[in-house]
Design a protein around this motif. Structure first.
Motif, mmCIF file in Angstrom:
data_model
loop_
_atom_site.group_PDB
_atom_site.id
_atom_site.type_symbol
_atom_site.label_atom_id
_atom_site.label_comp_id
_atom_site.label_asym_id
_atom_site.label_seq_id
_atom_site.Cartn_x
_atom_site.Cartn_y
_atom_site.Cartn_z
ATOM 1 N N GLU A 80 2.563 1.792 -3.867
ATOM 2 C CA GLU A 80 1.513 2.308 -4.625
ATOM 3 C C GLU A 80 1.614 3.695 -4.235
ATOM 4 N N LYS A 130 1.031 -1.259 0.137
ATOM 5 C CA LYS A 130 0.051 -0.055 -0.073
ATOM 6 C C LYS A 130 0.126 1.659 -0.008
ATOM 7 N N MET A 146 -5.446 -10.271 0.743
ATOM 8 C CA MET A 146 -5.505 -9.256 0.025
ATOM 9 C C MET A 146 -5.664 -10.824 -0.853
ATOM 10 N N PRO A 147 -6.500 -10.479 -1.936
ATOM 11 C CA PRO A 147 -6.731 -11.708 -2.802
ATOM 12 C C PRO A 147 -6.175 -10.980 -4.855
ATOM 13 N N ASP A 148 -6.367 -10.271 -4.497
ATOM 14 C CA ASP A 148 -6.354 -9.016 -5.964
ATOM 15 C C ASP A 148 -4.752 -8.848 -6.227
ATOM 16 N N LEU A 149 -3.823 -8.841 -4.771
ATOM 17 C CA LEU A 149 -2.543 -8.473 -4.792
ATOM 18 C C LEU A 149 -1.253 -9.144 -5.184
ATOM 19 N N ALA A 150 -0.631 -8.351 -6.274
ATOM 20 C CA ALA A 150 0.291 -9.686 -7.132
ATOM 21 C C ALA A 150 1.237 -9.986 -6.386
ATOM 22 N N THR A 164 2.382 -0.073 -9.749
ATOM 23 C CA THR A 164 0.678 -1.147 -9.296
ATOM 24 C C THR A 164 2.156 -2.271 -8.526
ATOM 25 N N ARG A 215 4.309 -5.050 -7.194
ATOM 26 C CA ARG A 215 4.501 -6.637 -7.145
ATOM 27 C C ARG A 215 5.326 -6.901 -6.174
ATOM 28 N N GLN A 221 -2.421 -13.700 0.478
ATOM 29 C CA GLN A 221 -2.894 -13.751 -0.308
ATOM 30 C C GLN A 221 -4.544 -14.055 0.077
#
Length: 326
Positions: free
Chosen positions: A190, A187, A229-233, A196, A198, A226
């Motif tokens: 970003e 966070k 935060m399932p949308d985080l790479a 974004t 990774r 994961q």
């Protein structure tokens, strides 16, 4: 436009108040003067005005235009003491009256009551004292249980920016703490860079190539991230070369969405993170900016006591970007 230029542009467009609790230091005075002259914000210096005047005279620096507060006699002391009494009702009021006169506690209280937007300390005070003041006065940010830090690493040509964590706070994080650090760092990265994130969860193993409790801890921390935060790479366990070098990633972790192109590196321990960023700085020529504190309920940041006044300004600029975009 590189990262610091973008941060300065944003600071000029919306100048904020920045308090320096460790103000009886030529570096803090120089940082405040620069910020004021460049119209990057409105700096406060905490300390005895006569001592600050003498310091300015010794170094031939302007004094009359500085914004100075003496925390031992400030008109805000009753308000700040009342605030502390609500946070710590079990503490004797006389003890709180003394505590709030400490510049670190006073600076944190300025954040808590909206008198300042940012607090930059640590040029004289120890990390332990800075973080203790922040935790006692401000507490942890909502939905966060772990205080940590991010180091921003800028390549020699200023074209690449990476986030390293944790390089300054948690010596041996648990799996849960490591997950908190990864999420906070993603966070923060970003918010500071507009990129974004990774996230590579670093280890001496890649995708289970080694069997050890330390590897298992990184794998479990990755699973927690994961899940939350399932949308985080994010991926781990990854060795640094697998996380950073695309050709190595193709061999060691061909199915990873992070390997070979990570921009946030979460180290398994403070020892590894501190060593890692200093190697990148001293051998790789990367500029290390920070650390910036994560997880506290306010923009209070801790610098190395070996910092320069330029470091103080840079951290202030990144702190502004970090807070405004979160």
């Amino acid at each position: 436009m590189d990262l610091l230029e973008r941060c300065q542009k944003q600071a000029k467009a919306n100048p904020n108040w920045i308090v320096f609790p460790d103000a009886l230091d030529i570096r803090a005075i120089q940082a405040a003067i620069h910020i004021q002259q460049q119209q990057l914000g409105y700096p406060w210096l905490l300390g005895n005005p006569e001592e600050l005047r003498k310091l300015c005279e010794q170094h031939n620096l302007p004094f009359n235009q500085l914004n100075i507060i003496d925390p031992t006699i400030s008109e805000w002391l009753p308000e700040f003491t009342a605030y502390l009494a609500k946070r710590m009702p079990d503490k004797p009021i006389e003890e709180l009256k003394q505590s709030i006169k400490d510049p670190l506690w006073f600076g944190a209280a300025m954040l808590a009551t909206g008198k300042s937007d940012y607090c930059i300390a640590g040029n004289l005070s120890s990390t332990a004292n800075v973080l203790r003041a922040g935790l006692r006065v401000l507490g942890l940010a909502p939905n966060n249980k772990t205080l940590s830090s991010i180091m921003i690493m800028v390549s020699p040509d200023s074209k690449q920016v990476f986030g390293f964590a944790d390089c300054g706070v948690v010596p041996q994080p648990t799996e849960s703490q490591l997950a908190d650090i990864a999420i906070s760092t993603a966070k923060s990265f970003e918010a500071i860079t507009d990129q974004t994130p990774r996230v590579a969860m670093l280890s001496f193993s890649t995708k289970g190539s080694a069997k050890h409790n330390a590897v298992t801890a990184v794998q479990q921390a990755t699973a927690l991230v994961q899940e939350r935060m399932p949308d985080l790479a994010v991926d781990g366990d990854l060795q640094f070369d697998a996380a950073f070098v695309e050709s190595v990633a193709k061999q060691k972790a061909p199915n990873s969405a992070v390997a070979g192109k990570a921009n946030v590196f979460v180290f398994p321990s403070l020892e590894a993170g501190n060593i890692g960023y200093k190697i990148a700085q001293r051998l790789g020529g990367y500029e290390a900016i920070g650390p910036l504190i994560q997880g506290i309920n306010g923009a209070m940041h801790d610098l190395s006591r070996g910092c320069s006044w330029q470091d103080m300004v840079q951290v202030a600029m990144l702190a502004i970007k970090m807070r405004s975009n979160k």
